[in-house]
Write a protein that holds these residues in place. Structure first.
Motif, PDB file in Angstrom:
ATOM      1  N   ASN A   8       3.192   5.438  -6.155  1.00  0.00           N
ATOM      2  CA  ASN A   8       3.820   4.720  -7.267  1.00  0.00           C
ATOM      3  C   ASN A   8       5.341   4.724  -7.114  1.00  0.00           C
ATOM      4  O   ASN A   8       6.089   5.029  -8.037  1.00  0.00           O
ATOM      5  N   ASP A   9       5.767   4.340  -5.921  1.00  0.00           N
ATOM      6  CA  ASP A   9       7.191   4.360  -5.588  1.00  0.00           C
ATOM      7  C   ASP A   9       7.567   2.998  -5.025  1.00  0.00           C
ATOM      8  O   ASP A   9       7.397   2.730  -3.835  1.00  0.00           O
ATOM      9  N   TRP A  10       8.128   2.122  -5.894  1.00  0.00           N
ATOM     10  CA  TRP A  10       8.442   0.759  -5.473  1.00  0.00           C
ATOM     11  C   TRP A  10       9.759   0.663  -4.727  1.00  0.00           C
ATOM     12  O   TRP A  10      10.170  -0.423  -4.328  1.00  0.00           O
ATOM     13  N   ALA A  11      10.421   1.792  -4.524  1.00  0.00           N
ATOM     14  CA  ALA A  11      11.625   1.818  -3.690  1.00  0.00           C
ATOM     15  C   ALA A  11      11.353   2.517  -2.363  1.00  0.00           C
ATOM     16  O   ALA A  11      12.289   2.919  -1.671  1.00  0.00           O
ATOM     17  N   ASN A  12      10.075   2.623  -1.987  1.00  0.00           N
ATOM     18  CA  ASN A  12       9.696   3.311  -0.753  1.00  0.00           C
ATOM     19  C   ASN A  12      10.427   2.710   0.448  1.00  0.00           C
ATOM     20  O   ASN A  12      10.342   1.508   0.712  1.00  0.00           O
ATOM     21  N   GLY A  13      11.153   3.569   1.168  1.00  0.00           N
ATOM     22  CA  GLY A  13      11.992   3.073   2.260  1.00  0.00           C
ATOM     23  C   GLY A  13      11.206   2.449   3.393  1.00  0.00           C
ATOM     24  O   GLY A  13      11.599   1.410   3.944  1.00  0.00           O
ATOM     25  N   GLU A  14      10.072   3.064   3.769  1.00  0.00           N
ATOM     26  CA  GLU A  14       9.263   2.521   4.864  1.00  0.00           C
ATOM     27  C   GLU A  14       8.723   1.148   4.491  1.00  0.00           C
ATOM     28  O   GLU A  14       8.664   0.234   5.332  1.00  0.00           O
ATOM     29  N   ALA A  15       8.329   0.986   3.217  1.00  0.00           N
ATOM     30  CA  ALA A  15       7.804  -0.299   2.763  1.00  0.00           C
ATOM     31  C   ALA A  15       8.876  -1.382   2.855  1.00  0.00           C
ATOM     32  O   ALA A  15       8.636  -2.482   3.378  1.00  0.00           O
ATOM     33  N   TRP A  16      10.079  -1.085   2.391  1.00  0.00           N
ATOM     34  CA  TRP A  16      11.134  -2.098   2.403  1.00  0.00           C
ATOM     35  C   TRP A  16      11.668  -2.349   3.798  1.00  0.00           C
ATOM     36  O   TRP A  16      12.201  -3.431   4.085  1.00  0.00           O
ATOM     37  N   ASP A  17      11.471  -1.406   4.690  1.00  0.00           N
ATOM     38  CA  ASP A  17      11.799  -1.665   6.100  1.00  0.00           C
ATOM     39  C   ASP A  17      10.890  -2.750   6.660  1.00  0.00           C
ATOM     40  O   ASP A  17      11.330  -3.610   7.441  1.00  0.00           O
ATOM     41  N   ALA A  71       0.835  -1.208   0.000  1.00  0.00           N
ATOM     42  CA  ALA A  71       0.000   0.000   0.000  1.00  0.00           C
ATOM     43  C   ALA A  71       0.870   1.258   0.000  1.00  0.00           C
ATOM     44  O   ALA A  71       0.566   2.233  -0.703  1.00  0.00           O
ATOM     45  N   LEU A  72       1.941   1.244   0.766  1.00  0.00           N
ATOM     46  CA  LEU A  72       2.844   2.393   0.802  1.00  0.00           C
ATOM     47  C   LEU A  72       3.496   2.618  -0.563  1.00  0.00           C
ATOM     48  O   LEU A  72       3.655   3.760  -1.008  1.00  0.00           O
ATOM     49  N   THR A  97      12.486  -3.089  -6.471  1.00  0.00           N
ATOM     50  CA  THR A  97      11.653  -2.840  -7.631  1.00  0.00           C
ATOM     51  C   THR A  97      10.301  -3.519  -7.473  1.00  0.00           C
ATOM     52  O   THR A  97      10.109  -4.356  -6.581  1.00  0.00           O
ATOM     53  N   GLU A  98       9.377  -3.202  -8.369  1.00  0.00           N
ATOM     54  CA  GLU A  98       8.062  -3.840  -8.339  1.00  0.00           C
ATOM     55  C   GLU A  98       8.188  -5.342  -8.542  1.00  0.00           C
ATOM     56  O   GLU A  98       7.527  -6.136  -7.861  1.00  0.00           O
ATOM     57  N   GLY A  99       9.035  -5.751  -9.480  1.00  0.00           N
ATOM     58  CA  GLY A  99       9.215  -7.180  -9.720  1.00  0.00           C
ATOM     59  C   GLY A  99       9.789  -7.905  -8.530  1.00  0.00           C
ATOM     60  O   GLY A  99       9.353  -9.013  -8.194  1.00  0.00           O
ATOM     61  N   GLU A 100      10.742  -7.291  -7.842  1.00  0.00           N
ATOM     62  CA  GLU A 100      11.324  -7.925  -6.668  1.00  0.00           C
ATOM     63  C   GLU A 100      10.326  -7.950  -5.521  1.00  0.00           C
ATOM     64  O   GLU A 100      10.316  -8.881  -4.710  1.00  0.00           O
ATOM     65  N   PHE A 101       9.458  -6.921  -5.448  1.00  0.00           N
ATOM     66  CA  PHE A 101       8.422  -6.919  -4.417  1.00  0.00           C
ATOM     67  C   PHE A 101       7.508  -8.133  -4.603  1.00  0.00           C
ATOM     68  O   PHE A 101       7.202  -8.845  -3.646  1.00  0.00           O
ATOM     69  N   LEU A 102       7.070  -8.376  -5.841  1.00  0.00           N
ATOM     70  CA  LEU A 102       6.220  -9.537  -6.114  1.00  0.00           C
ATOM     71  C   LEU A 102       6.958 -10.836  -5.799  1.00  0.00           C
ATOM     72  O   LEU A 102       6.382 -11.768  -5.227  1.00  0.00           O
ATOM     73  N   ALA A 103       8.247 -10.890  -6.146  1.00  0.00           N
ATOM     74  CA  ALA A 103       9.037 -12.083  -5.839  1.00  0.00           C
ATOM     75  C   ALA A 103       9.126 -12.308  -4.336  1.00  0.00           C
ATOM     76  O   ALA A 103       9.068 -13.447  -3.857  1.00  0.00           O
ATOM     77  N   GLU A 104       9.255 -11.239  -3.579  1.00  0.00           N
ATOM     78  CA  GLU A 104       9.348 -11.361  -2.125  1.00  0.00           C
ATOM     79  C   GLU A 104       8.036 -11.857  -1.535  1.00  0.00           C
ATOM     80  O   GLU A 104       8.023 -12.672  -0.607  1.00  0.00           O
ATOM     81  N   ARG A 105       6.920 -11.368  -2.076  1.00  0.00           N
ATOM     82  CA  ARG A 105       5.619 -11.910  -1.638  1.00  0.00           C
ATOM     83  C   ARG A 105       5.565 -13.415  -1.897  1.00  0.00           C
ATOM     84  O   ARG A 105       5.044 -14.177  -1.079  1.00  0.00           O
ATOM     85  N   GLY A 106       6.090 -13.845  -3.043  1.00  0.00           N
ATOM     86  CA  GLY A 106       6.075 -15.269  -3.363  1.00  0.00           C
ATOM     87  C   GLY A 106       6.883 -16.087  -2.385  1.00  0.00           C
ATOM     88  O   GLY A 106       6.454 -17.154  -1.944  1.00  0.00           O
ATOM     89  N   ARG A 107       8.056 -15.595  -2.019  1.00  0.00           N
ATOM     90  CA  ARG A 107       8.916 -16.349  -1.100  1.00  0.00           C
ATOM     91  C   ARG A 107       8.300 -16.440   0.294  1.00  0.00           C
ATOM     92  O   ARG A 107       8.424 -17.466   0.975  1.00  0.00           O
TER      93      ARG A 107
END
Length: 271
Positions: A173-182, A167-168, A200-210
């Motif tokens: 539209n910022d897939w490098a959002n620091g709070e999100a990756w924290d 959501a953050l 990135t957006e692709g890595e975010f989706l990959a992380e959800r998968g893992r």
């Protein structure tokens, strides 16, 4: 007044999914499976090769079914605890440490000793009987029946961390959002996975998968991220039918039942 329960991330990823995971601190809403009173969870049967019955002293032989994609298995760093917790790979042994055997092994690809290989040679017609890392996330207990005891989380706190992080990112539209990756880093730290390779957006989706492997969210995740109809491994690109296939067909019986009243159901386009 009833006090609301306090949900806390489990210190150990593996413990969220074990046969004794009742009332795990991370569970928010679960399906309470039990081998006697809440049956029909068949993890060991659905994924393990038949001789793996000897590894866990299972009451019935498994069906040698589901494996995971090689690319997905390899997307985990070797030091990521979620990899060891989610998959069964390599040589397999019985309770006494002796190799277990497949006496009908494929002579072209395998030997008699069971070795679950992450690589899958093909789906059909000559798929190796031992190919593919098997599902171990909802782990097995010694002597278990085909009906597993592991409660199945529909909502757990780890997913809430990921949902807030997404959501953050989507907010601006910022897939490098620091709070999100924290927030994601909290989950990775639990798994001893270190820092992510990209933000990135692709890595975010990959992380959800893992994190959420076999927790029944991948289809909707891929639709939401706009990649559901893309090609992967032996699945062809289906982008031309995306508008249809992102929806499921309505079963004919439900259409018939609804059409008995004033509110009519119409089949989704393309079916």
């Amino acid at each position: 007044v009833l006090a609301m329960p306090e949900y806390v991330l489990s210190a150990d990823f593996h413990s969220i999914f074990t046969p004794d995971n009742v009332d795990n601190s991370e569970h928010i809403f679960v399906i309470p499976f039990d081998e006697s009173t809440g049956q029909n969870s068949f993890w060991s049967q659905m994924t393990l090769h038949s001789p793996s019955q000897l590894t866990y002293k299972l009451q019935q032989q498994p069906w040698n079914g589901f494996s995971t994609l090689e690319d997905f298995y390899n997307s985990f760093d070797d030091g990521d605890d979620r990899k060891a917790a989610s998959f069964i790979a390599g040589p397999q042994y019985d309770l006494f440490g002796a190799p277990i055997l497949d006496l009908a092994f494929d002579k072209a690809d395998d030997g008699p000793e069971i070795v679950y290989t992450p690589a899958i040679n093909e789906l059909f017609p000559n798929a190796s009987r031992q190919a593919g890392a098997r599902f171990g996330k909802f782990s097995f207990k010694i002597g278990q029946s085909p009906n597993a005891d592991n409660d199945f989380p529909i909502i757990r706190l780890g997913e809430i961390y990921l949902n807030k992080a997404e959501a953050l990112c989507r907010l601006n539209n910022d897939w490098a959002n620091g709070e999100a990756w924290d927030l994601i880093q909290v989950l990775r730290d639990r798994a001893s996975a270190g820092a992510p390779a990209a933000t990135t957006e692709g890595e975010f989706l990959a992380e959800r998968g893992r994190e959420m492997f076999v927790e029944e969210l991948r289809r909707t995740d891929r639709i939401r991220f706009g990649v559901y109809c893309e090609a992967y491994w032996e699945k062809a690109d289906d982008s031309a039918n995306a508008a249809t296939h992102k929806l499921m067909a309505i079963p004919f019986e439900q259409i018939q039942a609804a059409n008995q009243g004033s509110n009519k159901l119409t089949q989704n386009p393309g079916y």
